[in-house]
Design a protein around this motif. Structure first.
Motif, PDB file in Angstrom:
ATOM      1  N   MET A  78      -1.722  42.275  15.987  1.00 49.25           N
ATOM      2  CA  MET A  78      -0.861  41.125  16.245  1.00 49.25           C
ATOM      3  C   MET A  78      -0.993  40.769  17.720  1.00 49.25           C
ATOM      4  O   MET A  78      -1.013  41.671  18.569  1.00 49.25           O
ATOM      5  N   GLY A  79      -1.123  39.488  18.007  1.00 45.21           N
ATOM      6  CA  GLY A  79      -1.279  39.092  19.396  1.00 45.21           C
ATOM      7  C   GLY A  79      -1.414  37.601  19.565  1.00 45.21           C
ATOM      8  O   GLY A  79      -1.171  36.824  18.645  1.00 45.21           O
ATOM      9  N   ASN A  80      -1.824  37.211  20.756  1.00 48.18           N
ATOM     10  CA  ASN A  80      -1.984  35.807  21.121  1.00 48.18           C
ATOM     11  C   ASN A  80      -3.448  35.445  21.240  1.00 48.18           C
ATOM     12  O   ASN A  80      -4.272  36.289  21.582  1.00 48.18           O
ATOM     13  N   LEU A  81      -3.750  34.187  20.971  1.00 48.98           N
ATOM     14  CA  LEU A  81      -5.100  33.681  21.156  1.00 48.98           C
ATOM     15  C   LEU A  81      -5.282  33.235  22.599  1.00 48.98           C
ATOM     16  O   LEU A  81      -4.385  32.640  23.198  1.00 48.98           O
ATOM     17  N   LYS A  82      -6.444  33.539  23.140  1.00 49.28           N
ATOM     18  CA  LYS A  82      -6.789  33.110  24.494  1.00 49.28           C
ATOM     19  C   LYS A  82      -8.156  32.443  24.418  1.00 49.28           C
ATOM     20  O   LYS A  82      -9.086  32.989  23.828  1.00 49.28           O
ATOM     21  N   GLN A  83      -8.267  31.265  25.007  1.00 48.17           N
ATOM     22  CA  GLN A  83      -9.542  30.561  25.029  1.00 48.17           C
ATOM     23  C   GLN A  83     -10.156  30.674  26.415  1.00 48.17           C
ATOM     24  O   GLN A  83      -9.549  30.288  27.409  1.00 48.17           O
ATOM     25  N   ASN A  84     -11.354  31.239  26.464  1.00 46.74           N
ATOM     26  CA  ASN A  84     -12.117  31.280  27.712  1.00 46.74           C
ATOM     27  C   ASN A  84     -13.090  30.106  27.697  1.00 46.74           C
ATOM     28  O   ASN A  84     -13.759  29.870  26.689  1.00 46.74           O
ATOM     29  N   ARG A  85     -13.168  29.393  28.807  1.00 40.64           N
ATOM     30  CA  ARG A  85     -14.077  28.247  28.928  1.00 40.64           C
ATOM     31  C   ARG A  85     -14.962  28.433  30.147  1.00 40.64           C
ATOM     32  O   ARG A  85     -14.519  28.928  31.170  1.00 40.64           O
ATOM     33  N   TRP A  86     -16.216  27.998  30.005  1.00 39.51           N
ATOM     34  CA  TRP A  86     -17.151  28.083  31.116  1.00 39.51           C
ATOM     35  C   TRP A  86     -18.245  27.036  30.943  1.00 39.51           C
ATOM     36  O   TRP A  86     -18.390  26.446  29.883  1.00 39.51           O
ATOM     37  N   LYS A  87     -18.998  26.835  31.998  1.00 37.47           N
ATOM     38  CA  LYS A  87     -20.110  25.895  31.985  1.00 37.47           C
ATOM     39  C   LYS A  87     -21.391  26.693  32.194  1.00 37.47           C
ATOM     40  O   LYS A  87     -21.468  27.524  33.097  1.00 37.47           O
ATOM     41  N   THR A  88     -22.386  26.465  31.356  1.00 37.45           N
ATOM     42  CA  THR A  88     -23.660  27.170  31.473  1.00 37.45           C
ATOM     43  C   THR A  88     -24.441  26.619  32.662  1.00 37.45           C
ATOM     44  O   THR A  88     -24.092  25.582  33.238  1.00 37.45           O
ATOM     45  N   SER A  89     -25.530  27.295  33.007  1.00 40.10           N
ATOM     46  CA  SER A  89     -26.375  26.828  34.106  1.00 40.10           C
ATOM     47  C   SER A  89     -27.006  25.473  33.785  1.00 40.10           C
ATOM     48  O   SER A  89     -27.415  24.744  34.684  1.00 40.10           O
ATOM     49  N   ASP A  90     -27.076  25.124  32.477  1.00 44.15           N
ATOM     50  CA  ASP A  90     -27.591  23.818  32.047  1.00 44.15           C
ATOM     51  C   ASP A  90     -26.524  22.734  32.086  1.00 44.15           C
ATOM     52  O   ASP A  90     -26.798  21.585  31.739  1.00 44.15           O
ATOM     53  N   GLY A  91     -25.284  23.117  32.459  1.00 44.64           N
ATOM     54  CA  GLY A  91     -24.195  22.150  32.513  1.00 44.64           C
ATOM     55  C   GLY A  91     -23.476  21.966  31.184  1.00 44.64           C
ATOM     56  O   GLY A  91     -22.608  21.112  31.061  1.00 44.64           O
ATOM     57  N   GLU A  92     -23.816  22.786  30.189  1.00 45.16           N
ATOM     58  CA  GLU A  92     -23.185  22.678  28.872  1.00 45.16           C
ATOM     59  C   GLU A  92     -21.836  23.413  28.880  1.00 45.16           C
ATOM     60  O   GLU A  92     -21.728  24.531  29.382  1.00 45.16           O
ATOM     61  N   ASN A  93     -20.800  22.748  28.339  1.00 44.29           N
ATOM     62  CA  ASN A  93     -19.484  23.370  28.232  1.00 44.29           C
ATOM     63  C   ASN A  93     -19.457  24.316  27.039  1.00 44.29           C
ATOM     64  O   ASN A  93     -19.878  23.949  25.945  1.00 44.29           O
TER      65      ASN A  93
END
Length: 117
Positions: A78-93
């Motif tokens: 049981m827990g919370n959702l966490k979204q990690n976001r980053w941008k690749t070296s190609d600029g893709e999200n």
């Protein structure tokens, strides 16, 4: 007002938990839970599927997971959702969801083998 992103998973570990110590000395256990479920597909036929969820368990909870859980162990998380976001070296999200465990119920226990000196 806080919003809610709570999740309950009932499944099995795909591998032994991995333990890390991060900056500041906090301990962290990472593991993946496989959850089997049935979904209704075309023509009304049920299809068995598996979803894989990455889980983080911190401090004492994580230490207990490392000590008592092994590949194949049945757990309820049981827990919370966490979204990690980053941008690749190609600029893709990119993004990835993880479950931050608040409770892990050990439905089957396989204690870590004690090493003989």
């Amino acid at each position: 007002m806080k919003n809610l992103s709570y999740i309950i998973l009932d499944g099995n570990l795909t591998a032994d938990p991995e333990e890390k110590t991060i900056t500041g000395g906090k301990s962290l256990a990472n593991f993946t839970v496989a959850v089997n479920h049935t979904s209704n597909h075309q023509e009304g036929k049920d299809k068995e599927e598996v979803s894989f969820f990455e889980v983080e368990a911190w401090e004492k909870l994580g230490e207990n997971c490392v000590e008592y859980l092994r590949k194949g162990s049945k757990v309820t998380v049981m827990g919370n959702l966490k979204q990690n976001r980053w941008k690749t070296s190609d600029g893709e999200n990119k993004s990835k969801f993880r479950v931050i465990a608040s409770t892990v119920r050990f439905d089957s226990i396989r204690k870590k083998e004690e090493k003989v000196a």
